[in-house]
Design an enzyme around this catalytic site. Structure first.
Site, PDB file in Angstrom:
ATOM      1  N   GLY A 151       0.819  -1.207   0.000  1.00  0.00           N
ATOM      2  CA  GLY A 151       0.000   0.000   0.000  1.00  0.00           C
ATOM      3  C   GLY A 151       0.851   1.254   0.000  1.00  0.00           C
ATOM      4  N   THR A 152       1.944   1.223   0.753  1.00  0.00           N
ATOM      5  CA  THR A 152       2.817   2.403   0.831  1.00  0.00           C
ATOM      6  C   THR A 152       3.370   2.742  -0.546  1.00  0.00           C
ATOM      7  OG1 THR A 152       3.404   1.810   3.097  1.00  0.00           O
ATOM      8  CG2 THR A 152       4.876   3.349   1.968  1.00  0.00           C
ATOM      9  N   CYS A 164       2.424   1.467  12.837  1.00  0.00           N
ATOM     10  CA  CYS A 164       3.591   2.280  12.471  1.00  0.00           C
ATOM     11  C   CYS A 164       3.924   3.296  13.540  1.00  0.00           C
ATOM     12  CB  CYS A 164       3.320   3.016  11.162  1.00  0.00           C
ATOM     13  SG  CYS A 164       2.564   1.978   9.956  1.00  0.00           S
ATOM     14  N   GLN A 185      -7.527   0.515   3.793  1.00  0.00           N
ATOM     15  CA  GLN A 185      -8.400  -0.085   4.823  1.00  0.00           C
ATOM     16  C   GLN A 185      -9.814  -0.338   4.320  1.00  0.00           C
ATOM     17  OE1 GLN A 185      -7.560  -1.325   7.644  1.00  0.00           O
ATOM     18  NE2 GLN A 185      -5.510  -0.505   7.904  1.00  0.00           N
TER      19      GLN A 185
END
Ligand code: PLP
Length: 401
Positions: A72-73, A325, A179
């Site tokens: 996703g990042t 995180c 999400q």
């Protein structure tokens, strides 16, 4: 209960058995490179395209609009940088104060390197004002990046409204839907969203695979350059076993989305109601209804979240005190701070995020485990007096009621 009760699914999910099954042959038998000329490798190309179709199908996109990434990042970074590079004269970015670091850290980094950044705030329920967004978009705004659903609170943003306004004002709209994909139905064919990021490990595929939806016609420069993979939009030999896994997970998500909305939501609601009713210092963080069906974020005022997590963990319960995180730091979550949650409550926040694998028995077990934990932590808390006052207040309200 002598097994792990896993309610930290917004951090990561268990890989579905069906996904593992489908991936296995791609390690030992079907290990070729889909770009190869020979049939052994070439046959993988068709299988990879089938996975692409499954991902596209889950979000109502065309397969040609899906680019596989590593997470996703990466998808978020590729989207934002890919658009900025395509519009070099536009130097302004709009985002919100509650984004995941995958977006927020990048935007703040860019703001230190020649871009201008506007961060929209949120209200006490975690929502932002669309008119404030409209006012923030300027002629030189290249991209507006607004998350679909918040990882910490589950609050769902009005992304379709935001995408429409962005389009009217001539900028490109990106959403971090890491999400939301698999938990909320979505249909890109009827949407104004230009780019959308998703991640495998949030929907029962493995960690290390993701995808970026790029609407056909949207200008985009690749973040990772090299060979001609992914139609020149993301270089690097495709991670075939994981892509196959992501495809299967998307197919399953489509099948389970109704269950996420009904059964998982009713388990979440049961847990939430129990805690809010029975624990006098408990309060909900985030909008009551505009929320992912699997997420509840509750503050236990005057109690340290880390203490709760440790004691929950001793009982086999895995929850979280914010995003994975940011854990490890004693700073309260930037999301709760942006919502104006008082310090004494933000510190005591716990996120429970459920999945299709949770059961009613597990939810009852969590609800039973919390009161003794609260008692233990209250006894050693420097705020015992404040907690007692809340307990007395709750007891007198209950008596009157
Ligand atoms: N965006 C959101 C909203 C997330 O919750 C996460 C992960 O927690 C990410 C992005 C990053 O995804 P990944 O872990 O696949 O890089």
């Amino acid at each position: 209960m002598n097994k792990t009760v896993y309610v930290d699914n917004n951090a990561t999910t268990r890989v579905a058995d069906e996904v593992v099954e489908e991936m296995l042959p791609y390690f030992k038998e079907l290990y070729g490179n889909p770009s190869s000329m020979h049939t052994f490798g070439g046959q993988l190309h068709k299988r990879m395209e089938h996975a692409r179709e499954r991902v596209a199908d889950l979000i109502g996109a065309d397969p040609s609009e899906i680019v596989f990434t590593s997470c996703g990042t990466e998808s978020d970074n590729a989207a934002i940088r890919g658009v900025l590079e395509s519009y070099p004269k536009k130097r302004h970015i709009v985002t919100t104060r509650v984004e995941h670091p995958a977006v927020l850290s990048l935007c703040r980094h860019l703001a230190l390197h020649g871009y201008e950044l506007t961060e929209i705030g949120v209200d006490s329920e975690g929502l932002f004002d669309l008119e404030e967004l409209r006012a923030a978009i300027r002629d030189d705004t290249a991209i507006v990046s607004v998350m679909h659903a918040n990882n910490e609170t589950g609050v769902i943003f009005p992304v379709e409204g935001a995408a429409r306004i962005t389009k009217e004002k001539g900028a490109i709209f990106h959403t971090d839907a890491v999400q939301a994909v698999g938990k909320l139905p979505m249909d890109m064919s009827k949407s104004n969203i230009d780019l959308l990021a998703l991640s495998g490990h949030k929907l029962h595929a493995p960690k290390g695979v993701g995808a970026l939806y790029i609407r056909r016609g949207v200008k985009f420069q690749p973040l990772i350059m090299g060979g001609h993979h992914e139609h020149g939009k993301r270089a690097g030999t495709e991670n075939i076993p994981y892509i196959i896994g992501l495809g299967k997970a998307c197919e399953l998500a489509k099948e389970y989305i109704k269950e996420e909305q009904d059964r998982v939501k009713s388990l979440r609601d049961k847990l939430e109601e129990n805690l809010l009713t029975n624990i006098p210092n408990a309060r909900l963080n985030g909008h009551k209804t505009l929320r992912l069906p699997n997420t509840t974020n509750i503050s236990f005022e005057y109690i340290e979240g880390e203490g709760i997590l440790l004691l929950l963990s001793e009982g086999g319960i895995c929850a979280s005190s914010g995003s994975a995180c940011t854990s490890g730091s004693l700073e309260p979550s930037h999301v709760l701070r942006a919502m104006g949650v008082p310090f004494t409550a933000a510190h005591g926040s716990v996120r429970f995020s459920l999945s299709r694998y949770n059961t009613e028995e597990e939810v009852d077990y969590i609800a039973r485990s919390i009161p003794p934990i609260m008692k233990k932590l209250k006894d050693i808390s420097p705020y015992a007096k404040e907690i007692e006052e809340l307990e007395q207040k709750a007891a007198s309200t209950a008596n009157r009621g």
